[in-house]
Design a protein around this motif. Structure first.
Motif, PDB file in Angstrom:
ATOM      1  N   LYS A  70       0.829  -1.209   0.000  1.00 47.72           N
ATOM      2  CA  LYS A  70       0.000   0.000   0.000  1.00 47.72           C
ATOM      3  C   LYS A  70       0.866   1.263   0.000  1.00 47.72           C
ATOM      4  N   GLY A  71       1.908   1.241  -0.813  1.00 43.43           N
ATOM      5  CA  GLY A  71       2.758   2.417  -0.990  1.00 43.43           C
ATOM      6  C   GLY A  71       3.823   2.622   0.068  1.00 43.43           C
ATOM      7  N   LYS A  72       3.875   1.747   1.073  1.00 41.64           N
ATOM      8  CA  LYS A  72       4.853   1.882   2.150  1.00 41.64           C
ATOM      9  C   LYS A  72       5.883   0.753   2.086  1.00 41.64           C
ATOM     10  N   ILE A  73       7.134   1.087   2.412  1.00 41.53           N
ATOM     11  CA  ILE A  73       8.181   0.064   2.481  1.00 41.53           C
ATOM     12  C   ILE A  73       8.025  -0.711   3.783  1.00 41.53           C
ATOM     13  N   VAL A  74       7.811  -2.032   3.679  1.00 40.19           N
ATOM     14  CA  VAL A  74       7.614  -2.855   4.876  1.00 40.19           C
ATOM     15  C   VAL A  74       8.835  -3.725   5.182  1.00 40.19           C
ATOM     16  N   SER A  75       9.731  -3.865   4.218  1.00 41.84           N
ATOM     17  CA  SER A  75      10.973  -4.594   4.474  1.00 41.84           C
ATOM     18  C   SER A  75      12.033  -4.147   3.474  1.00 41.84           C
ATOM     19  N   SER A  76      13.288  -4.222   3.902  1.00 42.08           N
ATOM     20  CA  SER A  76      14.403  -3.834   3.044  1.00 42.08           C
ATOM     21  C   SER A  76      15.592  -4.738   3.337  1.00 42.08           C
ATOM     22  N   ASP A  77      16.150  -5.328   2.291  1.00 40.12           N
ATOM     23  CA  ASP A  77      17.272  -6.249   2.444  1.00 40.12           C
ATOM     24  C   ASP A  77      18.432  -5.770   1.587  1.00 40.12           C
ATOM     25  N   ASP A  78      19.519  -5.356   2.238  1.00 47.98           N
ATOM     26  CA  ASP A  78      20.703  -4.821   1.568  1.00 47.98           C
ATOM     27  C   ASP A  78      21.779  -5.907   1.520  1.00 47.98           C
ATOM     28  N   LEU A  79      22.277  -6.235   0.313  1.00 46.38           N
ATOM     29  CA  LEU A  79      23.324  -7.242   0.208  1.00 46.38           C
ATOM     30  C   LEU A  79      24.642  -6.750   0.795  1.00 46.38           C
ATOM     31  N   ASN A  80      24.773  -5.446   0.961  1.00 47.33           N
ATOM     32  CA  ASN A  80      25.961  -4.836   1.584  1.00 47.33           C
ATOM     33  C   ASN A  80      27.268  -5.226   0.888  1.00 47.33           C
ATOM     34  N   ILE A  81      27.245  -5.246  -0.418  1.00 43.59           N
ATOM     35  CA  ILE A  81      28.454  -5.538  -1.171  1.00 43.59           C
ATOM     36  C   ILE A  81      29.274  -4.255  -1.302  1.00 43.59           C
ATOM     37  N   SER A  82      30.544  -4.349  -0.988  1.00 41.63           N
ATOM     38  CA  SER A  82      31.443  -3.201  -1.097  1.00 41.63           C
ATOM     39  C   SER A  82      32.759  -3.663  -1.698  1.00 41.63           C
ATOM     40  N   ASN A  83      33.637  -2.714  -2.021  1.00 34.71           N
ATOM     41  CA  ASN A  83      34.931  -3.090  -2.596  1.00 34.71           C
ATOM     42  C   ASN A  83      35.988  -3.330  -1.527  1.00 34.71           C
ATOM     43  N   LYS A  84      35.552  -3.455  -0.289  1.00 32.64           N
ATOM     44  CA  LYS A  84      36.470  -3.761   0.796  1.00 32.64           C
ATOM     45  C   LYS A  84      36.748  -5.264   0.836  1.00 32.64           C
ATOM     46  N   VAL A  85      37.860  -5.630   1.411  1.00 30.00           N
ATOM     47  CA  VAL A  85      38.228  -7.035   1.561  1.00 30.00           C
ATOM     48  C   VAL A  85      37.616  -7.568   2.856  1.00 30.00           C
ATOM     49  N   ASP A  86      36.807  -8.623   2.735  1.00 32.15           N
ATOM     50  CA  ASP A  86      36.177  -9.236   3.905  1.00 32.15           C
ATOM     51  C   ASP A  86      37.038 -10.396   4.406  1.00 32.15           C
ATOM     52  N   LYS A  87      37.243 -10.439   5.708  1.00 33.42           N
ATOM     53  CA  LYS A  87      37.984 -11.530   6.335  1.00 33.42           C
ATOM     54  C   LYS A  87      37.029 -12.317   7.221  1.00 33.42           C
TER      55      LYS A  87
END
Length: 217
Positions: A70-87
């Motif tokens: 109904k026009g409202k955001i009820v959930s948001s899922d961010d993959l959080n991909i960045s160019n940083k190196v993950d350990k």
């Protein structure tokens, strides 16, 4: 002073050209008739995203999936991909090991790369659309709520196959949505993309849909 001024002026065009504020994406669907028929029978949907841009060096493609009701955001899922190196630490036989993940190499324009292909696909079953986001080097999945008549499609006019997207900003490129239906039961997906996706409920009374935003950063 004159030498410094000349140096600044001569290098300014290079600085300007090295910056990029937008790029173009091309969409491609399944073009093999047999595979397309199999996908339709199995409730599978596939869209390929292609980007060719030599100025996107060190940029990654991140996705944010937002659910609207109904026009409202009820959930948001961010993959959080960045160019940083993950350990990522993990344990093997009691010893802690470190797994190093270079997300730029898996989901972006690393050194020597001038094009990127991402496959967005999904399969529908029992009101759940299992969404897959396949990068060259990594894959993500997410369950989306939907119905039999929901379509995974580009957030562009039906007559187009490309979209211009900004850099360093979230931008809607795909939707998973039911069709617009008027009082005469005429249904259309194409009419929806004539309007900003965030206004679909206000304009077309589409009560539920999913928007997939791309963030190039």
């Amino acid at each position: 002073m004159k030498k410094i001024l000349v140096l600044l002026i001569s290098t300014m065009p290079l600085m300007l050209f090295s910056q990029i504020d937008s790029t173009e994406l091309y969409f491609k669907s399944v073009d093999n008739d047999d595979i397309r028929t199999i996908c339709e029978l199995a409730d599978i949907q596939i869209i390929k995203i292609i980007c060719k841009d030599t100025l996107l060096k060190n940029k990654v493609f991140n996705f944010i999936i937002k659910e609207f009701k109904k026009g409202k955001i009820v959930s948001s899922d961010d993959l959080n991909i960045s160019n940083k190196v993950d350990k990522i630490p993990f344990v093997v036989n009691g010893d802690t090991m470190i797994h190093v993940v270079h997300m730029l190499e898996k989901a972006g324009f690393s050194e020597g790369i001038d094009s990127l292909l991402i496959t967005i696909s999904g399969i529908y079953k029992n009101d759940i659309f299992k969404l897959y986001i396949q990068y060259p080097g990594i894959k993500f999945s997410k369950n989306l709520k939907g119905k039999k008549n929901y379509l995974l499609r580009e957030a562009i006019k039906c007559s187009e196959n490309k979209i211009k997207v900004p850099v360093n900003k979230e931008y809607p490129i795909l939707v998973y949505t039911p069709p617009f239906a008027d009082e005469s039961s005429v249904q259309s997906y194409c009419i929806l993309v004539e309007e900003n996706v965030e206004k679909w409920y206000e304009k077309f009374k589409v009560k539920h849909f999913i928007v997939i935003y791309l963030e190039i950063k």
